[in-house]
Design a protein around this motif. Structure first.
Motif, short mmCIF file in Angstrom:
data_model
loop_
_atom_site.label_atom_id
_atom_site.label_comp_id
_atom_site.label_asym_id
_atom_site.label_seq_id
_atom_site.Cartn_x
_atom_site.Cartn_y
_atom_site.Cartn_z
N TRP A 177 0.85 -1.19 0.00
CA TRP A 177 0.00 0.00 0.00
C TRP A 177 0.88 1.23 0.00
CZ3 TRP A 177 -0.82 -4.59 2.23
CH2 TRP A 177 -2.05 -5.22 2.01
N LYS A 178 0.28 2.38 -0.31
CA LYS A 178 1.03 3.64 -0.31
C LYS A 178 0.09 4.76 0.11
CE LYS A 178 0.23 3.84 -5.31
NZ LYS A 178 0.84 3.78 -6.63
N ILE A 179 0.67 5.81 0.67
CA ILE A 179 -0.12 6.94 1.13
C ILE A 179 0.16 8.14 0.24
CG2 ILE A 179 -0.51 8.60 2.99
CD1 ILE A 179 0.07 6.38 4.97
N GLN A 180 -0.90 8.74 -0.27
CA GLN A 180 -0.81 9.99 -1.01
C GLN A 180 -0.95 11.10 0.02
OE1 GLN A 180 -3.66 10.39 -4.15
NE2 GLN A 180 -3.06 12.47 -4.63
N PRO A 181 0.07 11.93 0.20
CA PRO A 181 0.03 12.96 1.23
C PRO A 181 -1.13 13.94 1.04
CG PRO A 181 2.23 12.78 0.29
CD PRO A 181 1.32 11.95 -0.56
N LEU A 217 -5.09 6.55 1.16
CA LEU A 217 -4.40 5.27 1.16
C LEU A 217 -4.74 4.57 -0.15
CD1 LEU A 217 -2.68 3.18 2.77
CD2 LEU A 217 -4.86 2.18 3.49
N HIS A 218 -3.71 4.13 -0.87
CA HIS A 218 -3.88 3.45 -2.15
C HIS A 218 -3.28 2.05 -2.08
CE1 HIS A 218 -4.87 7.07 -4.57
NE2 HIS A 218 -4.02 7.69 -3.77
N ARG A 219 -3.74 1.17 -2.95
CA ARG A 219 -3.05 -0.10 -3.19
C ARG A 219 -1.72 0.26 -3.85
NH1 ARG A 219 -4.82 -4.93 -1.19
NH2 ARG A 219 -3.33 -5.74 -2.68
N GLY A 220 -0.73 -0.57 -3.68
CA GLY A 220 0.58 -0.29 -4.24
C GLY A 220 0.58 -0.15 -5.76
N GLY A 221 -0.34 -0.84 -6.43
CA GLY A 221 -0.38 -0.79 -7.88
C GLY A 221 -1.33 0.25 -8.45
N CYS A 222 -1.96 1.05 -7.59
CA CYS A 222 -2.92 2.06 -8.06
C CYS A 222 -2.19 3.12 -8.89
CB CYS A 222 -3.64 2.71 -6.88
SG CYS A 222 -4.88 3.94 -7.37
N GLY A 223 -2.70 3.37 -10.07
CA GLY A 223 -2.07 4.33 -10.97
C GLY A 223 -2.47 5.77 -10.70
N LEU A 224 -3.38 6.01 -9.76
CA LEU A 224 -3.80 7.38 -9.48
C LEU A 224 -2.74 8.16 -8.72
CD1 LEU A 224 -7.56 6.94 -8.52
CD2 LEU A 224 -6.58 7.64 -10.70
N TYR A 225 -1.86 7.44 -8.05
CA TYR A 225 -0.78 8.10 -7.31
C TYR A 225 0.48 7.26 -7.43
CZ TYR A 225 2.07 9.91 -3.52
OH TYR A 225 3.12 10.42 -2.79
N ASN A 226 1.53 7.87 -7.92
CA ASN A 226 2.83 7.19 -8.03
C ASN A 226 3.68 7.59 -6.83
OD1 ASN A 226 2.30 5.90 -10.49
ND2 ASN A 226 2.78 7.76 -11.61
N ALA A 227 3.87 6.66 -5.92
CA ALA A 227 4.65 6.93 -4.72
C ALA A 227 6.11 7.17 -5.07
CB ALA A 227 4.53 5.76 -3.74
N GLU A 230 -8.01 8.62 4.23
CA GLU A 230 -9.16 7.90 3.69
C GLU A 230 -8.71 6.93 2.60
OE1 GLU A 230 -12.05 10.69 2.25
OE2 GLU A 230 -12.30 11.63 4.21
N PRO A 231 -9.48 5.87 2.38
CA PRO A 231 -9.12 4.94 1.30
C PRO A 231 -9.46 5.52 -0.07
CG PRO A 231 -11.14 4.23 2.37
CD PRO A 231 -10.63 5.42 3.14
N GLU A 283 -11.10 5.66 -3.49
CA GLU A 283 -12.37 5.09 -3.94
C GLU A 283 -12.23 4.27 -5.23
OE1 GLU A 283 -15.36 8.12 -4.11
OE2 GLU A 283 -15.11 8.63 -1.99
N VAL A 284 -11.10 4.40 -5.88
CA VAL A 284 -10.89 3.67 -7.14
C VAL A 284 -10.26 2.30 -6.87
CG1 VAL A 284 -9.68 3.68 -9.36
CG2 VAL A 284 -10.72 5.78 -8.48
N CYS A 285 -9.15 2.28 -6.15
CA CYS A 285 -8.44 1.01 -5.95
C CYS A 285 -8.90 0.23 -4.72
CB CYS A 285 -6.93 1.24 -5.90
SG CYS A 285 -6.34 2.15 -4.43
N ARG A 286 -9.69 0.88 -3.87
CA ARG A 286 -10.27 0.22 -2.68
C ARG A 286 -9.21 -0.51 -1.86
NH1 ARG A 286 -15.11 1.94 -1.81
NH2 ARG A 286 -15.70 -0.02 -0.83
N PRO A 287 -8.27 0.22 -1.26
CA PRO A 287 -7.14 -0.42 -0.56
C PRO A 287 -7.56 -1.24 0.67
CG PRO A 287 -7.23 1.89 -0.02
CD PRO A 287 -8.23 1.67 -1.12
N GLU A 288 -8.75 -0.98 1.18
CA GLU A 288 -9.19 -1.75 2.34
C GLU A 288 -9.49 -3.20 1.99
OE1 GLU A 288 -12.86 0.27 0.66
OE2 GLU A 288 -10.77 0.75 0.89
#
Length: 109
Positions: free
Chosen positions: A52-56, A65-75, A95-96, A98-103
């Motif tokens: 997982w990764k956090i978009q500040p 909070l994103h899944r590691g592979g989510c393309g909406l935010y590149n850590a 917050e999680p 809404e696209v990659c549903r990291p939860e």
């Protein structure tokens, strides 16, 4: 010359064959390098999908909070493991996505 192949012609033929062998070997090396790079990218994608990764937080928006592979935010920094993601998700200002549903995958059934 007594009708046979001269030493010069033999050596030219050998040089041609060795040059062909070298081209074949270099081609195979390129193929193997490409395969190795593809495998490394696949391993990285697999690792990211298990992370997982956090978009500040930026300009009044909540941190995500994103899944590691989510393309909406590149850590730009490292990934979080499952325990760290659970802690982050429990924070009121994260917050999680809404696209990659990291939860998904964090919540135990």
């Amino acid at each position: 010359m007594s009708g046979g192949i001269s030493d010069l012609d033999k050596n030219r033929a050998l040089a041609d064959w060795l040059e062909w062998q070298l081209r074949q070997t270099r081609s195979r090396i390129r193929e193997l390098e490409i395969k190795e790079q593809q495998e490394a990218r696949a391993r990285e994608r697999a690792r990211a999908e298990q992370s997982w990764k956090i978009q500040p937080q930026r300009s009044g928006r909540t941190a995500l909070l994103h899944r590691g592979g989510c393309g909406l935010y590149n850590a730009q920094l490292g990934f979080l493991d499952r325990d760290e993601a659970l802690i982050a998700l429990a924070e009121p200002d994260i917050e999680p996505c809404e696209v990659c549903r990291p939860e998904t995958g964090l919540v135990q059934v």
